[in-house]
Design a protein around this motif. Structure first.
Motif, PDB file in Angstrom:
ATOM      1  N   LEU A  84      78.834 132.384 -49.148  1.00 42.27           N
ATOM      2  CA  LEU A  84      79.632 131.235 -49.563  1.00 42.27           C
ATOM      3  C   LEU A  84      78.689 130.156 -50.065  1.00 42.27           C
ATOM      4  N   VAL A  85      79.020 129.570 -51.224  1.00 44.66           N
ATOM      5  CA  VAL A  85      78.152 128.542 -51.804  1.00 44.66           C
ATOM      6  C   VAL A  85      78.980 127.413 -52.402  1.00 44.66           C
ATOM      7  N   VAL A  86      78.335 126.274 -52.494  1.00 40.38           N
ATOM      8  CA  VAL A  86      78.842 125.114 -53.210  1.00 40.38           C
ATOM      9  C   VAL A  86      77.823 124.769 -54.280  1.00 40.38           C
ATOM     10  N   ASP A 134      68.658 126.873 -57.722  1.00 36.74           N
ATOM     11  CA  ASP A 134      68.108 125.637 -57.160  1.00 36.74           C
ATOM     12  C   ASP A 134      69.176 124.564 -56.948  1.00 36.74           C
ATOM     13  N   TYR A 135      70.371 124.771 -57.503  1.00 33.73           N
ATOM     14  CA  TYR A 135      71.445 123.793 -57.369  1.00 33.73           C
ATOM     15  C   TYR A 135      72.666 124.395 -56.682  1.00 33.73           C
ATOM     16  N   ALA A 136      72.419 125.410 -55.871  1.00 36.91           N
ATOM     17  CA  ALA A 136      73.457 126.011 -55.038  1.00 36.91           C
ATOM     18  C   ALA A 136      73.099 125.779 -53.581  1.00 36.91           C
ATOM     19  N   VAL A 137      74.120 125.536 -52.764  1.00 39.12           N
ATOM     20  CA  VAL A 137      73.912 125.269 -51.339  1.00 39.12           C
ATOM     21  C   VAL A 137      74.750 126.261 -50.536  1.00 39.12           C
ATOM     22  N   ARG A 138      74.101 126.979 -49.641  1.00 38.56           N
ATOM     23  CA  ARG A 138      74.811 127.959 -48.824  1.00 38.56           C
ATOM     24  C   ARG A 138      75.692 127.252 -47.800  1.00 38.56           C
ATOM     25  N   VAL A 139      76.890 127.801 -47.590  1.00 35.99           N
ATOM     26  CA  VAL A 139      77.867 127.250 -46.657  1.00 35.99           C
ATOM     27  C   VAL A 139      78.029 128.216 -45.492  1.00 35.99           C
ATOM     28  N   ASP A 140      78.168 127.684 -44.289  1.00 40.47           N
ATOM     29  CA  ASP A 140      78.386 128.498 -43.099  1.00 40.47           C
ATOM     30  C   ASP A 140      79.569 129.446 -43.330  1.00 40.47           C
TER      31      ASP A 140
END
Length: 350
Positions: A84-86, A134-140
């Motif tokens: 999952l990513v934002v 580099d502009y993706a953030v992993r979500v729990d």
């Protein structure tokens, strides 16, 4: 694939239409879109007041509050299929300015940044999208139903960071915080205040519906009285202003305890005039060592802080913040306000 699109500067031009499937470039993830949140900025773009399409294109794909699932990830990216990513909203300007060069692109000095779904870059409101690793953030993984709240949480993660940095100019141990506004930003600001161990108070004009219950469930105190009365009884060390209502902004500035800090996150509408006693405001700010700071957008550090805050939060409480989910084919309904709306989300999958 389908996407939520508008023609910038043209009011009521929203259309769910077919657009080409994205092809990931070097270092990019290919992501299945799960949901996008709708906020005031999206409504301003829909009204034709804001927003720019990518150069050479007529329409802009909306959606900056994203959530998706990775389909493909390049080797060495740190991501895998199924994550999952934002996607981060802002990109630094191409020069770059000093702030952007140091990773603080939320503080861009020359205004030549771009933003997904807002300014010259397509957003995340499509069935599939790409994003630089580099502009993706992993979500729990446990946040699949509520991870779309991450981007608005970055706004308040930055706001609290700004408060703490300003407070750090001297000894600073705040005990009480007042949040004005119980919309998504206000509620998330209250959540992060409670996570900091503060006595949090939230002011909003409504007296029923989900907002008072959500505040109470945090262990915070809900108020609907006049701000002067609330501020005089609470005497907050910190105010997070999340409405942009002009009178509340100035009343909040006047209502803090000595050495109080007010962080403004709400954007006021243009064209409204207020008569204020500038002399008294100046006198109180100076004699009480008060500080007022504006805060908008977020950089990668704030996204990571926001992801940590959501991972620690009660999932049921976060789910109650999302009061309406609208399917992609009826996306226009998400922009029509309904009673008791807090956060409205467009779901991108069937």
């Amino acid at each position: 694939m389908r996407a939520v699109t508008i023609r910038p500067s043209s009011a009521r031009s929203l259309e769910v239409r077919d657009v080409p499937e994205p092809v990931p470039g070097r270092g990019e993830l290919l992501v299945e879109g799960l949901a996008v949140g709708v906020c005031g900025t999206d409504k301003e773009i829909l009204a034709g007041e804001y927003g720019w399409a990518p150069p050479g294109e007529e329409r802009l794909i909306l959606g900056h509050e994203s959530l998706g699932r990775v389909r493909e990830a390049p080797p060495g990216s740190g991501f895998e299929a199924g994550d999952l990513v934002v996607g981060v909203v802002r990109r630094p300007d191409p020069e770059p300015c000093g702030a952007c060069a140091h990773g603080e692109f939320d503080m861009c000095r020359n205004g030549r940044y771009t933003e997904r779904g807002i300014k010259e870059r397509h957003g995340y409101g499509s069935e599939c999208w790409t994003v630089e690793g580099d502009y993706a953030v992993r979500v729990d993984p446990g946040l699949e139903e509520v991870g779309v709240l991450l981007e608005p949480t970055t706004v308040v993660a930055k706001a609290w960071e700004q408060v703490e940095r300003v407070g750090g100019r001297a000894w600073f141990e705040p005990r009480r915080a007042l949040v004005t506004g119980a919309g998504p930003i206000g509620l998330l600001a209250a959540l992060l205040g409670v996570q900091r161990g503060l006595d949090v108070h939230v002011l909003d004009r409504v007296t029923d519906g989900p907002k008072p219950d959500l505040v109470a469930a945090l262990g915070a105190t809900y108020h609907s009285e006049d701000i002067d009365r609330v501020a005089s009884s609470v005497r907050p060390d910190v105010v997070i202003e999340a409405t942009g209502a002009g009178h509340l902004v100035f009343d909040a500035m006047a209502g803090t305890a000595t050495y109080g800090i007010v962080c403004l996150t709400g954007v006021s509408p243009k064209g409204r005039q207020l008569s204020v006693d500038a002399g008294t405001i100046n006198r109180e700010l100076v004699l009480e060592n008060d500080a007022v700071v504006g805060s908008v957008n977020a950089n990668l550090r704030h996204y990571r802080h926001a992801a940590d805050a959501l991972a620690k939060a009660d999932r049921g409480w976060l789910e109650r913040m999302i009061t309406r989910r609208v399917p992609l084919e009826r996306a226009e309904e998400a922009f029509a306000a309904q009673d008791d709306d807090i956060k409205v989300v467009i779901t991108l999958t069937g």
